[in-house]
Write a protein that holds these residues in place. Structure first.
Motif, PDB file in Angstrom:
ATOM      1  N   MET A 133       0.968  -1.296  -0.053  1.00  0.00           N
ATOM      2  CA  MET A 133      -0.066   0.030   0.038  1.00  0.00           C
ATOM      3  C   MET A 133       0.895   1.285   0.023  1.00  0.00           C
ATOM      4  O   MET A 133       0.596   2.320  -0.782  1.00  0.00           O
ATOM      5  N   ALA A 134       1.897   1.255   0.641  1.00  0.00           N
ATOM      6  CA  ALA A 134       2.831   2.443   0.497  1.00  0.00           C
ATOM      7  C   ALA A 134       3.390   2.644  -0.644  1.00  0.00           C
ATOM      8  O   ALA A 134       3.413   3.681  -1.126  1.00  0.00           O
ATOM      9  N   TYR A 194       1.872   1.902  -3.543  1.00  0.00           N
ATOM     10  CA  TYR A 194       0.854   2.463  -4.287  1.00  0.00           C
ATOM     11  C   TYR A 194       0.949   3.824  -3.928  1.00  0.00           C
ATOM     12  O   TYR A 194       0.619   4.714  -4.836  1.00  0.00           O
ATOM     13  N   CYS A 195       0.863   4.244  -2.837  1.00  0.00           N
ATOM     14  CA  CYS A 195       0.734   5.786  -2.388  1.00  0.00           C
ATOM     15  C   CYS A 195       1.790   6.474  -2.958  1.00  0.00           C
ATOM     16  O   CYS A 195       1.636   7.682  -3.406  1.00  0.00           O
ATOM     17  N   GLU A 196       3.134   5.916  -3.006  1.00  0.00           N
ATOM     18  CA  GLU A 196       4.396   6.630  -3.669  1.00  0.00           C
ATOM     19  C   GLU A 196       3.977   6.809  -4.920  1.00  0.00           C
ATOM     20  O   GLU A 196       4.417   7.778  -5.607  1.00  0.00           O
ATOM     21  N   LEU A 239       1.648  10.521  -3.122  1.00  0.00           N
ATOM     22  CA  LEU A 239       1.076  10.676  -1.726  1.00  0.00           C
ATOM     23  C   LEU A 239       1.946  10.134  -0.732  1.00  0.00           C
ATOM     24  O   LEU A 239       1.882   9.404  -0.268  1.00  0.00           O
ATOM     25  N   SER A 240       3.388  10.779  -0.584  1.00  0.00           N
ATOM     26  CA  SER A 240       4.380  10.261   0.050  1.00  0.00           C
ATOM     27  C   SER A 240       4.059  10.166   1.514  1.00  0.00           C
ATOM     28  O   SER A 240       4.716   9.548   2.507  1.00  0.00           O
ATOM     29  N   PHE A 258       0.737   9.399   2.997  1.00  0.00           N
ATOM     30  CA  PHE A 258       0.491   8.275   3.041  1.00  0.00           C
ATOM     31  C   PHE A 258       1.160   7.266   2.956  1.00  0.00           C
ATOM     32  O   PHE A 258       0.971   6.152   3.677  1.00  0.00           O
ATOM     33  N   ALA A 259       2.229   7.229   2.024  1.00  0.00           N
ATOM     34  CA  ALA A 259       3.448   6.174   1.932  1.00  0.00           C
ATOM     35  C   ALA A 259       4.021   6.153   3.258  1.00  0.00           C
ATOM     36  O   ALA A 259       3.960   4.887   3.648  1.00  0.00           O
ATOM     37  N   ILE A 263      -7.255   6.241  -3.562  1.00  0.00           N
ATOM     38  CA  ILE A 263      -6.682   6.320  -2.120  1.00  0.00           C
ATOM     39  C   ILE A 263      -7.823   5.589  -1.109  1.00  0.00           C
ATOM     40  O   ILE A 263      -7.554   5.481   0.021  1.00  0.00           O
ATOM     41  N   VAL A 300      -7.733   1.920  -1.134  1.00  0.00           N
ATOM     42  CA  VAL A 300      -6.476   1.618  -0.196  1.00  0.00           C
ATOM     43  C   VAL A 300      -6.935   1.596   1.295  1.00  0.00           C
ATOM     44  O   VAL A 300      -6.629   0.593   2.045  1.00  0.00           O
ATOM     45  N   ASP A 358      -2.089  14.563   3.634  1.00  0.00           N
ATOM     46  CA  ASP A 358      -0.728  13.973   3.296  1.00  0.00           C
ATOM     47  C   ASP A 358       0.359  14.522   4.165  1.00  0.00           C
ATOM     48  O   ASP A 358       1.269  13.631   4.649  1.00  0.00           O
TER      49      ASP A 358
END
Ligand code: FEO
Length: 169
Positions: free
Chosen positions: A27-28, A30-32, A36-37, A39-40, A83, A86, A155
């Motif tokens: 999931m991290a 995907y956020c990257e 969306l660092s 969220f990552a 998001i 996720v 974020d």
């Protein structure tokens, strides 16, 4: 001395906690990939906490003169539909973890294995927090779905999450 059934259950849970860590690391990633660092960062910290959960069970098994058998970790879901998806999947995952912990606790009660019951009480309490965190985050991301400014504020906030272990409690 742990029964074969309980030892198997604890081993399954250790493996599942490693899978949980893998899931949150995916999931991290995907956020990257959607820039969306913050969220990552939230999910990277979550992945570390899951490793702590696995190790708390791992240490316990050896304290009880059992042996840990590490299995192949299943491939986690790598792609998501935005998001909100996720966090919904994260919330579903934590609900599944809770069910698994309850099943394991049922076995410990059936066998009147009080030290394992005591250990699993820590996990039961932890799951209240885990589910509540994800449920709150699902609601928050749904509220800012169509609001890029809100998304970037969140974020920034999640970028500040710092890993600390709580498994020594
Ligand atoms: Fe190890 Fe998030 O439960």
């Amino acid at each position: 001395m742990l029964s074969k059934k309980l030892l198997q259950g604890l081993n399954d849970q250790i493996n599942f906690e490693f899978y949980s860590s893998y899931t949150y690391l995916a999931m991290a990633g995907y956020c990257e990939s959607i820039d969306l660092s913050g969220f990552a960062n939230f999910f990277r910290v979550q992945a570390k906490e899951e490793l702590d959960h696995a190790m708390k069970l791992y240490d316990y098994v050896y304290q009880k003169n059992g042996s840990v058998v590490l299995e192949q970790v299943n491939k986690p879901q790598g792609d998501y539909d935005g998001i909100i998806d996720v966090f919904e999947k994260g919330y579903e995952h934590e609900q599944l973890v809770t069910r698994k912990i309850y099943e394991l606790t049922d076995i410990a009660y059936e066998e009147r294995e009080h030290s394992t019951i005591s250990l699993l009480k820590w996990f039961i309490d932890e799951q209240v927090e885990e589910e509540n965190n994800f449920n709150s985050l699902v609601k928050r991301v749904r509220r800012i779905e169509d609001n890029p400014a809100g998304l970037y504020l969140m974020d920034d906030e999640l970028a500040t999450r710092v890993y600390t272990t709580n498994t020594n409690n």
